[in-house]
Scaffold this active site. Sequence first.
Site, PDB file in Angstrom:
ATOM      1  N   GLY A  55       0.820  -1.210   0.000  1.00 36.95           N
ATOM      2  CA  GLY A  55       0.000   0.000   0.000  1.00 36.95           C
ATOM      3  C   GLY A  55       0.849   1.254   0.000  1.00 36.95           C
ATOM      4  O   GLY A  55       0.581   2.212  -0.747  1.00 36.95           O
ATOM      5  N   HIS A  56       1.898   1.258   0.834  1.00 36.79           N
ATOM      6  CA  HIS A  56       2.818   2.399   0.837  1.00 36.79           C
ATOM      7  C   HIS A  56       3.530   2.531  -0.514  1.00 36.79           C
ATOM      8  O   HIS A  56       3.707   3.638  -1.040  1.00 36.79           O
ATOM      9  CB  HIS A  56       3.881   2.223   1.928  1.00 36.79           C
ATOM     10  CG  HIS A  56       3.363   2.228   3.321  1.00 36.79           C
ATOM     11  ND1 HIS A  56       3.366   1.111   4.114  1.00 36.79           N
ATOM     12  CD2 HIS A  56       2.820   3.223   4.070  1.00 36.79           C
ATOM     13  CE1 HIS A  56       2.868   1.409   5.295  1.00 36.79           C
ATOM     14  NE2 HIS A  56       2.519   2.681   5.294  1.00 36.79           N
ATOM     15  N   LYS A 101      -6.368   6.481   0.593  1.00 34.86           N
ATOM     16  CA  LYS A 101      -7.764   6.658   0.989  1.00 34.86           C
ATOM     17  C   LYS A 101      -8.174   5.722   2.123  1.00 34.86           C
ATOM     18  O   LYS A 101      -9.254   5.894   2.683  1.00 34.86           O
ATOM     19  CB  LYS A 101      -8.680   6.430  -0.211  1.00 34.86           C
ATOM     20  CG  LYS A 101      -8.608   7.515  -1.268  1.00 34.86           C
ATOM     21  CD  LYS A 101      -9.640   7.245  -2.359  1.00 34.86           C
ATOM     22  CE  LYS A 101      -9.585   8.280  -3.459  1.00 34.86           C
ATOM     23  NZ  LYS A 101     -10.598   8.002  -4.508  1.00 34.86           N
ATOM     24  N   GLN A 142      -8.369  10.799   8.068  1.00 38.08           N
ATOM     25  CA  GLN A 142      -7.078  11.488   8.080  1.00 38.08           C
ATOM     26  C   GLN A 142      -6.908  12.333   6.821  1.00 38.08           C
ATOM     27  O   GLN A 142      -6.456  13.486   6.888  1.00 38.08           O
ATOM     28  CB  GLN A 142      -5.955  10.457   8.175  1.00 38.08           C
ATOM     29  CG  GLN A 142      -4.560  11.026   7.946  1.00 38.08           C
ATOM     30  CD  GLN A 142      -3.502   9.955   8.022  1.00 38.08           C
ATOM     31  OE1 GLN A 142      -3.116   9.537   9.098  1.00 38.08           O
ATOM     32  NE2 GLN A 142      -3.016   9.489   6.872  1.00 38.08           N
TER      33      GLN A 142
END
Length: 278
Positions: free
Chosen positions: A32-33, A145, A150
């Site tokens: 994901g990063h 997302k 955040q």
Amino acid sequence: MQIIHTIRELRAWRKNAGKVAFVPTMGNLHEGHLALVREAKKRADSVVVSIFVNRLQFGQGEDFDKYPRTLQQDADKLAAEGIAVVFAPDEKELYPNVEQRYNVEPPNLQNELCGKFRPGHFRGVATVVSKLFHIVSPDIACFGKKDYQQLAVIKGFVEDLNFDVEIVPVDTGRAEDGLALSSRNQYLSAAERDEAPRLYRELKAVAESLVQGSLDYAGLEKRAVQSLTEYGWVVDYVEIRRADTLEVARAGDKKLVVLAAACLGTTRLIDNLEIKLP
């Protein structure tokens, strides 16, 4: 690739870096990063990835002390992606005073959804991200997302405080079974990992009902909570909100998001799903 530990050195590098995209992280990087990093690379001359486990966004009894610190492994992954700089300050570098005396206080959203259950969390997020923006001076910053609230907080303070940075939202990375990628997934036991994709399935069930025309938002939320609870989850919330502002959704709204947070064993998972109604 450079690993930079001080603000002075980072600012010196920045002077000749051209257009910079920024990906702030707490490390322990997963796919994901890396998806954020790849999106950032498409949009700028250089990419800076920060790695800093931010004490201010952890509450009492949360996992600050056990949060994985894996700088060398993270650096290896980022080097393979062709990243220009990893900014990895220690706590004294980013917070030279024993206490952070001035903070960014997000109104409204700070006390809703996850904010109800993690007091001070979004203050900590907004404060550290604003500091990093001042240090890195990025043209672009990419955020996933998955952390939808955040993202809304960051968009809000960037707009209200006139930060000259474009915020780029990136779709949530998922495992093949639908589980949102998260550093905290490694806390799950084998049985919990098998159960974890149910959270996303419940969000999809809510979304399907909305697309079919249901306006019983409270009923849909309640059924999702009940279903998760039956399978051993401890649910903080399942809520349908307006996608753009995270205000409570009303009949007639076309752009919605359903958000959820729940604990499976000792691991708290969050997820969300955007919905566009016809």
